[in-house]
Design a protein around this motif. Structure first.
Motif, short mmCIF file in Angstrom:
data_model
loop_
_atom_site.label_atom_id
_atom_site.label_comp_id
_atom_site.label_asym_id
_atom_site.label_seq_id
_atom_site.Cartn_x
_atom_site.Cartn_y
_atom_site.Cartn_z
N PRO A 160 0.86 -1.19 0.00
CA PRO A 160 0.00 0.00 0.00
C PRO A 160 0.89 1.24 0.00
CG PRO A 160 -0.13 -1.18 2.13
CD PRO A 160 0.91 -1.87 1.31
N ALA A 161 0.57 2.22 -0.80
CA ALA A 161 1.37 3.45 -0.83
C ALA A 161 1.04 4.30 0.39
CB ALA A 161 1.06 4.24 -2.11
N PRO A 162 1.96 5.15 0.80
CA PRO A 162 1.63 6.05 1.92
C PRO A 162 0.53 7.02 1.48
CG PRO A 162 3.76 6.65 0.93
CD PRO A 162 3.31 5.38 0.28
N MET A 163 -0.45 7.23 2.36
CA MET A 163 -1.52 8.17 2.03
C MET A 163 -2.00 8.91 3.26
SD MET A 163 -4.04 6.60 -0.84
CE MET A 163 -3.95 4.90 -0.30
N ALA B 10 0.31 0.80 -4.48
CA ALA B 10 -0.97 1.34 -4.98
C ALA B 10 -1.50 2.38 -4.00
CB ALA B 10 -1.97 0.20 -5.13
N ALA B 11 -1.94 3.52 -4.53
CA ALA B 11 -2.52 4.57 -3.68
C ALA B 11 -4.00 4.73 -4.03
CB ALA B 11 -1.75 5.88 -3.85
N ARG B 12 -4.32 5.52 -5.06
CA ARG B 12 -5.73 5.72 -5.39
C ARG B 12 -6.40 4.40 -5.75
NH1 ARG B 12 -5.08 9.93 -9.87
NH2 ARG B 12 -3.25 8.58 -10.13
N GLY B 13 -5.62 3.50 -6.36
CA GLY B 13 -6.16 2.17 -6.71
C GLY B 13 -6.54 1.37 -5.48
N ALA C 277 14.03 6.98 -0.32
CA ALA C 277 13.42 8.27 -0.68
C ALA C 277 12.25 7.99 -1.61
CB ALA C 277 14.44 9.15 -1.39
N LYS C 278 11.22 8.83 -1.50
CA LYS C 278 10.12 8.76 -2.47
C LYS C 278 10.18 10.03 -3.29
CE LYS C 278 5.25 7.63 -2.90
NZ LYS C 278 4.44 8.85 -3.00
N ILE C 279 10.31 9.85 -4.58
CA ILE C 279 10.47 11.03 -5.45
C ILE C 279 9.45 10.99 -6.60
CG2 ILE C 279 12.95 11.19 -5.00
CD1 ILE C 279 13.47 10.00 -7.79
C1 LIG Z 1 -5.05 11.06 -0.53
C2 LIG Z 1 -3.60 10.85 -0.84
C3 LIG Z 1 -2.63 11.06 0.16
C4 LIG Z 1 -1.28 10.86 -0.12
N1 LIG Z 1 -0.35 10.99 0.88
C5 LIG Z 1 0.95 10.69 0.64
C6 LIG Z 1 1.91 10.67 1.69
O1 LIG Z 1 1.61 10.90 2.86
N2 LIG Z 1 3.20 10.39 1.36
C7 LIG Z 1 3.58 10.09 0.07
O2 LIG Z 1 4.75 9.82 -0.18
N3 LIG Z 1 2.69 10.09 -0.93
C8 LIG Z 1 1.39 10.36 -0.68
N4 LIG Z 1 0.49 10.30 -1.69
C9 LIG Z 1 0.95 9.93 -3.04
C10 LIG Z 1 0.78 8.43 -3.30
O3 LIG Z 1 1.53 7.66 -2.37
C11 LIG Z 1 1.17 8.04 -4.73
O4 LIG Z 1 2.54 8.20 -4.94
C12 LIG Z 1 0.42 8.86 -5.77
O5 LIG Z 1 -0.94 9.03 -5.42
C13 LIG Z 1 0.45 8.15 -7.13
O6 LIG Z 1 -0.07 6.86 -7.03
P1 LIG Z 1 -1.58 6.48 -7.50
O7 LIG Z 1 -1.71 6.81 -8.94
O8 LIG Z 1 -1.64 4.97 -7.21
O9 LIG Z 1 -2.53 7.26 -6.67
C14 LIG Z 1 -0.87 10.48 -1.44
C15 LIG Z 1 -1.83 10.31 -2.43
C16 LIG Z 1 -3.17 10.47 -2.14
C17 LIG Z 1 -4.19 10.21 -3.24
#
Ligand SMILES: Cc1cc2nc3c(=O)[nH]c(=O)nc-3n(C[C@H](O)[C@H](O)[C@H](O)COP(=O)(O)O)c2cc1C
Length: 338
Positions: free
Chosen positions: A30-33, A244-247, A158-160
């Protein structure tokens, strides 16, 4: 439904070994969100999906280094899951970031520190943090180097994004970060200025990013919504996994769906009914302590994102949350639907 050959993609099921002995059990994460990975959402993911590790949402480090108790409080619900944890920090002061990293390093479940050099939020950019740092490669390098030197036995990642304004910026950024001592890179293919606009160059940008960072493990982020997105990512040489984030919000089962699809070689998807179950699991967690966990705004947003307007339950669930503002009433409505 059998689809493309997935033998290459199966490498995403392999464990990722981090510096210092931490292990991510596989490369499907799971991506950070921020604002989404709440205690209830994480609890439901633990019950219903096969999450193997977490990367926390960013923790802002601006004017001072928070006390240890405050830092632990920010990650306590991740710690309760007993899964390996990478803590994400966001800021621009190498000393404060390093000091915070040292405090987190004392926590056993913390297997790594991740620096957020990606966030495109206007507020964050105006403070010079997140994605703004992509314009300051030397400062990013210093942040990584300092923490790496202070914590030589901990994973520093790092996340870039691929750049602040242009994707070719990664040609300077990635080699610098690798030389500074990263042992894992996470990359979203868009630039900061592109925010979430459609981008037709995902594959070519990620091919370049992975080649620039080889042999480091790389987790890909961005537009991972289904199994064909996974297969496209896996066709990128040197990529080690994805996030995956939005997914994940749209389909909270995406982690287990991907893992099962990779194991079985065909696309596996969960049903709409299972989403109702997931929402109910979130609510049952929330009912343990509504004072602490209930926010009708959060549940409205999650209803909107998880179900979407097309789902048969959407209109009724939205209106029950709005009218009742009560997790108990929302729960009894859901129980009738299960
Ligand atoms: C609601 C939301 C919150 C997010 N918070 C973070 C965060 O805290 N740290 C981070 O590195 N990325 C954050 N992101 C970015 C996602 O981790 C991801 O890199 C980005 O949304 C692209 O992936 P996706 O197309 O699967 O959404 C966030 C994205 C969303 C949609």
């Amino acid at each position: 439904m059998p689809i493309a050959d997935n033998s290459q993609a199966k490498r995403y099921l392999k464990p990722i070994h981090l510096k210092g002995g931490g292990v991510l059990p596989n490369g499907v994460l799971p991506a950070p969100m921020e604002g989404v990975l709440s205690p209830a959402f994480c609890h439901a993911l633990m019950q219903e999906s096969q999450v193997g590790a977490w990367i926390t949402p960013f923790i802002r480090i601006s004017v001072s280094v928070p006390r240890r108790t405050r830092l632990i409080k920010a990650i306590d619900y991740f710690l309760e899951t007993k899964l390996p944890l990478i803590v994400q920090l966001m800021g621009r002061d190498p000393d404060r970031l390093c000091e915070t990293a040292k405090r987190f390093a004392e926590v056993e479940a913390v297997k790594g520190i991740n620096f957020n050099f990606a966030c495109p939020s206007k507020t964050v950019l105006s403070s010079g943090a997140g994605g703004a740092l992509l314009s300051e490669p030397k400062l990013m390098e210093k942040i990584v180097q300092k923490s790496q030197q202070a914590l030589p036995h901990l994973s520093i990642s790092a996340k870039i994004r691929t750049g602040r304004s242009h994707a070719h910026e990664m040609e300077e950024i990635i080699p610098r970060l690798c030389a500074a001592g990263l042992d894992l890179l996470m990359i979203h293919h868009r630039t900061v200025n592109e925010e979430y606009q459609p981008c037709s160059q995902r594959k070519e940008r990620l091919i370049k990013a992975c080649a620039l960072s080889a042999p480091l493990p790389v987790l890909l982020s961005g537009d991972i919504f289904n199994y064909s997105d996974v297969l496209e990512c896996a066709s990128i040489p040197y990529s080690t996994g994805l996030m995956a984030a939005r997914g994940l919000i749209k389909n909270p089962f995406i982690i287990s769906n991907i893992i099962e699809s990779l194991n079985q070689g065909c696309e596996i998807n969960s049903s709409d009914r299972e989403k109702i179950n997931f929402f109910a699991t979130m609510l049952s967690f929330c009912l343990k302590d509504p004072q602490k966990y209930w926010s009708h705004r959060y549940y409205l947003e999650m209803c909107r994102r998880i179900f979407g307007q097309e789902h048969p339950i959407y209109d009724d669930l939205m209106s029950i949350i709005i009218k009742s503002r009560s997790p108990k009433i929302v729960m009894s409505f859901l129980e009738q639907k299960l």
